[in-house]
Write a protein that holds these residues in place. Structure first.
Motif, short mmCIF file in Angstrom:
data_model
loop_
_atom_site.label_atom_id
_atom_site.label_comp_id
_atom_site.label_asym_id
_atom_site.label_seq_id
_atom_site.Cartn_x
_atom_site.Cartn_y
_atom_site.Cartn_z
N LYS A 118 38.81 -46.57 -43.14
CA LYS A 118 37.90 -45.90 -44.47
C LYS A 118 36.84 -44.68 -43.56
O LYS A 118 36.76 -43.52 -44.26
N GLU A 119 36.76 -44.69 -42.21
CA GLU A 119 34.98 -44.30 -42.27
C GLU A 119 35.25 -42.53 -41.16
O GLU A 119 34.08 -42.75 -40.56
N VAL A 136 39.90 -52.72 -38.34
CA VAL A 136 40.35 -52.23 -39.32
C VAL A 136 40.30 -50.85 -40.48
O VAL A 136 40.17 -49.74 -40.77
N VAL A 137 39.37 -51.56 -41.64
CA VAL A 137 38.83 -51.04 -42.63
C VAL A 137 37.64 -49.89 -42.05
O VAL A 137 37.80 -48.61 -42.72
N SER A 160 39.37 -53.02 -49.63
CA SER A 160 40.19 -52.51 -48.46
C SER A 160 40.36 -53.74 -47.17
O SER A 160 41.19 -54.83 -47.25
N GLY A 161 38.57 -54.64 -47.66
CA GLY A 161 37.87 -55.30 -46.54
C GLY A 161 38.65 -56.39 -46.86
O GLY A 161 39.56 -57.60 -46.29
N ARG A 163 32.34 -46.57 -52.07
CA ARG A 163 32.63 -48.08 -51.24
C ARG A 163 33.18 -49.11 -51.84
O ARG A 163 33.53 -50.37 -51.39
N HIS A 186 30.83 -42.44 -49.54
CA HIS A 186 32.61 -43.01 -49.66
C HIS A 186 32.61 -44.20 -50.80
O HIS A 186 31.39 -44.73 -51.27
N LEU A 196 42.67 -57.85 -46.78
CA LEU A 196 43.40 -58.02 -44.66
C LEU A 196 42.05 -58.95 -45.05
O LEU A 196 43.15 -60.03 -43.99
N PHE A 197 41.65 -59.37 -45.13
CA PHE A 197 40.96 -60.70 -45.20
C PHE A 197 42.11 -61.36 -46.13
O PHE A 197 42.42 -62.44 -45.58
N SER A 215 31.91 -50.39 -41.90
CA SER A 215 32.63 -50.48 -42.88
C SER A 215 31.55 -51.82 -43.38
O SER A 215 31.12 -51.70 -44.45
N PHE A 216 30.98 -52.74 -42.69
CA PHE A 216 30.33 -53.36 -43.51
C PHE A 216 29.42 -53.97 -42.27
O PHE A 216 29.62 -55.21 -41.27
N ILE A 264 39.01 -57.34 -39.18
CA ILE A 264 38.85 -56.91 -40.70
C ILE A 264 37.48 -55.88 -40.73
O ILE A 264 38.14 -54.48 -40.96
N THR A 269 36.65 -48.83 -50.02
CA THR A 269 36.15 -49.79 -49.05
C THR A 269 35.99 -50.94 -48.93
O THR A 269 36.90 -51.93 -48.08
N ASP A 284 28.26 -35.37 -46.21
CA ASP A 284 27.87 -36.77 -46.06
C ASP A 284 28.94 -37.62 -46.81
O ASP A 284 29.25 -37.63 -47.63
N HIS A 285 28.97 -38.83 -45.94
CA HIS A 285 29.84 -39.68 -46.60
C HIS A 285 29.40 -40.36 -47.40
O HIS A 285 28.81 -41.94 -47.27
N ARG A 292 28.44 -43.34 -39.80
CA ARG A 292 27.49 -43.56 -39.21
C ARG A 292 27.75 -45.37 -38.91
O ARG A 292 26.10 -45.12 -38.90
#
Lengths: 700, 208
Positions: A229-230, A224-225, B28-29, B22, B20, B32-33, A152-153, A221, B25, B17-18, A149
């Motif tokens: 993830k999506e 990658v996510v 994991s962001g 959240r 997810h 990475l940060f 992620s962010f 970032i 997600t 539908d996704h 959709r």
């Protein structure tokens, strides 16, 4: 007003630093060019503002674009920024070619002006042209290719754009107020230390790349996510399109390679602003640390720039050859191998700075190793074309030019990777020729191919082919004429960054390079004309079916332009190149069994706030207007905290019935549209529905 | 149920539908940060280590003359205890011990974080008063590049804790709040880990 009060408000800004007045203070060709460029920025901004007002576009621009979190719109904004900066950066290149063509015993520019030109040219082309361009394409394409959709962010995406824009704004402002750095795009200390270069130049560089670099880290970032993830159900890693694979590798590089740049730039800032001694000559500074830090960013950066284009070439070559991509898995492995190796070769950027021969040998060999996966890629692209039904469309022209020219550049790269050879040609125009030979065919042509290829997906109509060919022709010829002579004069000993020279043997070569610059200018003009003609004729080239090239990946299974929610329902993936397989089975256009409501994130002001106050922060820091810097920083910090606490206050829900109605209406129109064979691809009869005969074969 | 026997390429099935996770997600962001942040610290450590040479001391104070173990040990104690108390807060969430328990442990963590910052500030003031300013030598620049960078991160963590406590007080332990605490916990433990590196490399290494 007292002087103290003035400096409290304006810092070190004074009338002398206004570039657009310099021609009046010191009339002369050099200053007329300087002020002329400043006036172009001022008039350009004024004309844009006037046009937006005249056509009453401020409202739509604000509500549909600037505050939008739709990844496709953010991507378009990135590319608009990139194209504006491309014009400036390319014209600076043209001025430099003109200067060197005229540079025997002089030329028309001052040494300082020339130094600012190559510094801004490099900085702009890397950070504010190539990176926004590729980020824009990744933004537009990746979520569509993985059946998502959105990213992620989404809010972070808008923030990253804001940071990139503020960096670009700083570079533009430096054209109007004050100087830019004369230290090249890499800003090596100790030359960029205050002892050697007082004034605002290096500070503009520092804050522009710091802001843009932060934006790029966050983008990395985010993607990658997103890719982890999506992905739609069924899309395993080895079913991801090759562009997405390259985008993943690029994003990983962004996460791990941008921080060294931020660190190096901020350390340089500490030296300049606070009197630290990280890189100074005296009192224990060590400028080799800068070289190491900078190139730990700088070398992976080369692959950040080139990998997305490799991905684009993969898509383009397979689509226009009507064949599945040859050696998909080896391409994936090669991509990741390049990403990995890119971190192990940074020292080849300073072979001549005095480390011992063994270290140089190790890095020389490591550098040459990258040729292996790159070679794998080139062979895979060639094998994809083998026995394909090749159509020489505009993106394919770029791809073919790339394959020939890039291999040539790779060969000169192998020469440079050899430390003894590097000692001979380092710091000459040979090197300049080499990296332009990699980056123009490798990055820029790929981005243009992607721009042409995905344009109908974003805007719903195709770009004009005729002007596309003219632009491509001019770019290719212009590139060859501009940069091949530089290999020659480089070998003859003309150093890079030289404003003038005394050896008459260089002159004919540089005249040829100057002619190349004229072709590049023609290419820019052709691209503008192409855009104008395409928009004018858009009714004739409507992409109704959404699949004008009979393409293979998921983004072509949606309407063009793509609705905000991308897909009516999230598709299930059962194969690599799922859309091509579905078309082969006659199932290119399917009706979902049922629909459900779609939730989308709401608009946000964060991007605009970051762009405006990020620029203000940079200006404040550059000019020592501390009140402005603190104010801008506070505004950004408070808005981010407020957003974090308040959350997304305007999420959007699109009811299932509305999606169903729109999707069915689209399917109706598609069924009424005549499918075309590939022979009619460039014809006005192509409305984006591909005839079945080709897809059948392609699926096998 | 619409069962597709031989799916061709792709199928459009609603209801998948996704939706997810959240939280996973976002987490994991954040990982990475922190990985990119770790690179920043890694480079600052590398710079610091390369600046441990007589040339970089530039005739100024050396680590041996500068560092005293008791101060660094107190800072370490405060920070390591705070990571323990944060762990207690996380456990209180996991075992549903109630909002007040969670907030209490977070308050203790906050207090220890402030104590750490105060101790660090005291140490820096002492150093600066002795003339060991970052402008004195490359080595001191590297020191003041690395250690206060960690301190700045702790300050950010402290501000985050304050906001978190206000939010908890306002909304209670909702899903988003506990997900945020999970990320803050990750951040806080990460800073602890970096401090272990600073203590070992800068202080122990400097005195040894």
């Amino acid at each position: 007003m007292s002087h103290g009060f003035c400096s409290l408000i304006f810092g070190r800004l004074d009338v002398e630093s206004l570039d657009f007045l310099k021609a009046f203070f010191h009339p002369g060709l050099n200053d007329i060019i300087l002020s002329g460029a400043a006036w172009v920025v001022i008039v350009g901004a004024a004309v844009t503002a006037a046009l937006l007002t005249w056509f009453r576009l401020w409202g739509p621009m604000w509500s549909k674009w600037l505050i939008s979190v739709d990844h496709k719109r953010i991507g378009v904004m990135y590319i608009v920024l990139a194209l504006i900066m491309l014009v400036r950066g390319a014209l600076e290149g043209v001025v430099m070619r003109a200067q060197q063509a005229d540079g025997l015993h002089g030329g028309f520019l001052s040494a300082d002006h020339f130094a600012q030109l190559f510094s801004t040219h490099g900085t702009i082309m890397i950070f504010f042209m190539a990176m926004p361009f590729l980020t824009g394409l990744i933004n537009i394409v990746v979520p569509l290719q993985i059946g998502a959709r959105d990213v992620s962010f989404p809010m972070l995406n808008s923030l990253s754009l804001g940071l990139t824009v503020s960096g670009a704004m700083l570079v533009m402002i430096s054209l109007v107020i004050g100087d830019f750095s004369t230290g090249g795009w890499s800003a090596y200390p100790p030359y960029t230390e205050p002892n050697f270069q007082p004034g605002v130049g290096p500070d503009y560089w520092i804050w522009a790349v710091t802001l843009a670099g932060l934006g790029s880290t966050l983008t990395g970032i985010n993607f990658v996510v997103t890719i982890f993830k999506e992905r739609a159900p069924g899309m395993s890693f080895l079913r991801m399109p090759i562009f997405t694979w390259n985008a993943l590798c690029t994003s990983l590089l962004l996460v791990f390679a941008m921080p060294p740049l931020t660190v190096a730039a901020l350390m340089l800032a500490a030296d300049r602003y606070l009197g630290f001694h990280f890189f100074t000559n005296a009192l224990g500074g060590n400028m080799m640390n800068y070289a190491n830090l900078f190139w730990q960013f700088g070398h992976p950066e080369v692959y950040i720039l080139v990998l997305p284009s490799f991905g684009i070439y993969g898509e383009v070559i397979s689509t226009y050859s009507g064949k599945r991509l040859y050696g998909y898995v080896t391409l994936v492995i090669a991509t990741m191998a390049i990403g990995f190796l890119s971190f192990g070769v940074w020292l080849h950027h300073f072979f001549t700075m005095g480390q011992d021969a063994d270290v140089n040998a190790v890095f020389g060999i490591a550098t040459m190793l990258i040729g292996i996966p790159t070679g794998v890629k080139v062979y895979d692209w060639m094998a994809t074309m083998f026995r394909g039904r090749i159509r020489f469309s505009v993106p394919m022209v770029y791809a073919l030019a790339f394959m020939v020219l890039f291999v040539l550049g790779g060969l000169t790269g192998i020469l440079l990777a050899n430390p003894p050879v590097d000692f001979q040609v380092h710091n000459t125009l040979f090197l300049v020729a080499h990296f332009h030979n990699m980056l123009i065919p490798g990055t820029l042509f790929g981005l243009f191919a992607g721009y042409t290829y995905w344009f109908p997906k974003v805007f719903g109509f195709r770009l004009n082919d005729r002007w596309g060919y003219i632009a491509a022709f001019n770019w290719i010829v212009g590139f060859v004429l501009s940069f091949m002579p530089l290999y020659a004069v480089g070998l003859m000993g003309l150093t890079r960054r030289a404003v003038s020279y005394t050896n008459p043997a260089f002159e004919p070569w540089l005249h040829v390079a100057g002619v190349g610059a004229i072709f590049i200018t023609a290419a820019l003009v052709s691209m503008c004309v192409q855009l104008y003609v395409s928009i004018r004729d858009r009714e004739l080239t409507r992409d109704i079916g959404g699949d004008p090239w009979d393409a293979r990946t998921l983004e072509w299974a949606t309407p063009s332009p793509v609705p905000a929610y991308n897909f009516p329902v999230i598709p299930h993936i059962h194969a690599l190149e799922a859309f091509a397989v579905a078309k082969g089975a006659g199932l290119g256009y399917q009706e979902p069994v049922s629909y459900s409501d779609i939730h989308l994130p709401g608009d946000t002001y964060i991007g605009v706030i970051t762009a405006v106050f990020g620029t203000a922060l940079g200006v404040g820091l550059v000019w020592y207007m501390w009140w402005l810097a603190w104010l801008a920083f506070a505004v950004i910090a408070v808005s981010l905290i407020a957003r974090a606490v308040l959350g997304d206050r305007h999420p959007v829900t699109i009811p299932a019935a509305e999606i169903k109605r729109k999707y069915r209406a689209w399917l109706e129109v598609v069924r009424a549209t005549a499918p075309v064979t590939r022979a009619l691809e460039w014809d006005y009869r192509n409305h984006g529905v591909a005839a079945a005969e080709y897809t059948k074969e392609a699926a096998e | 149920m619409n069962i597709v026997v031989r799916p061709h390429g792709l199928t459009w099935v609603a209801g998948h539908d996704h939706d997810h996770d959240r939280i996973a997600t976002t987490l994991s962001g954040f990982w990475l940060f922190m990985m990119s942040d770790l690179i920043i610290f890694g480079l600052m450590f590398a710079t610091y280590v390369t600046m441990l040479t007589p040339e970089s001391f530039a005739g100024g104070p050396t680590p041996k003359e500068l560092f005293e173990l008791p101060g660094a040990a107190m800072e370490t104690a405060a920070l390591l205890t705070s990571t323990f108390t944060f762990g207690m807060a996380s456990l209180a969430i996991k075992y549903d011990r109630g909002l007040s328990k969670v907030m209490l442990w977070l308050l203790v963590t906050l207090a220890l974080g402030v104590v750490f910052l105060a101790l660090e500030a005291r140490e820096f003031t002492y150093m600066l008063a002795e003339g060991a300013v970052p402008q004195r030598s490359g080595f001191l620049s590297a020191f003041f590049g690395l250690v206060p960078l960690h301190g700045t991160h702790v300050t950010a963590g402290v501000i985050w804790l304050v906001i978190m406590l206000i939010e908890l007080n306002r909304t209670g332990l909702t899903g988003p709040a506990s997900s945020r605490i999970a990320r803050l916990a990750l951040f806080w433990h990460f800073l602890d880990l970096i401090w272990v590196g600073i203590f070992s490399v800068v202080y122990l290494g400097g005195i040894a």
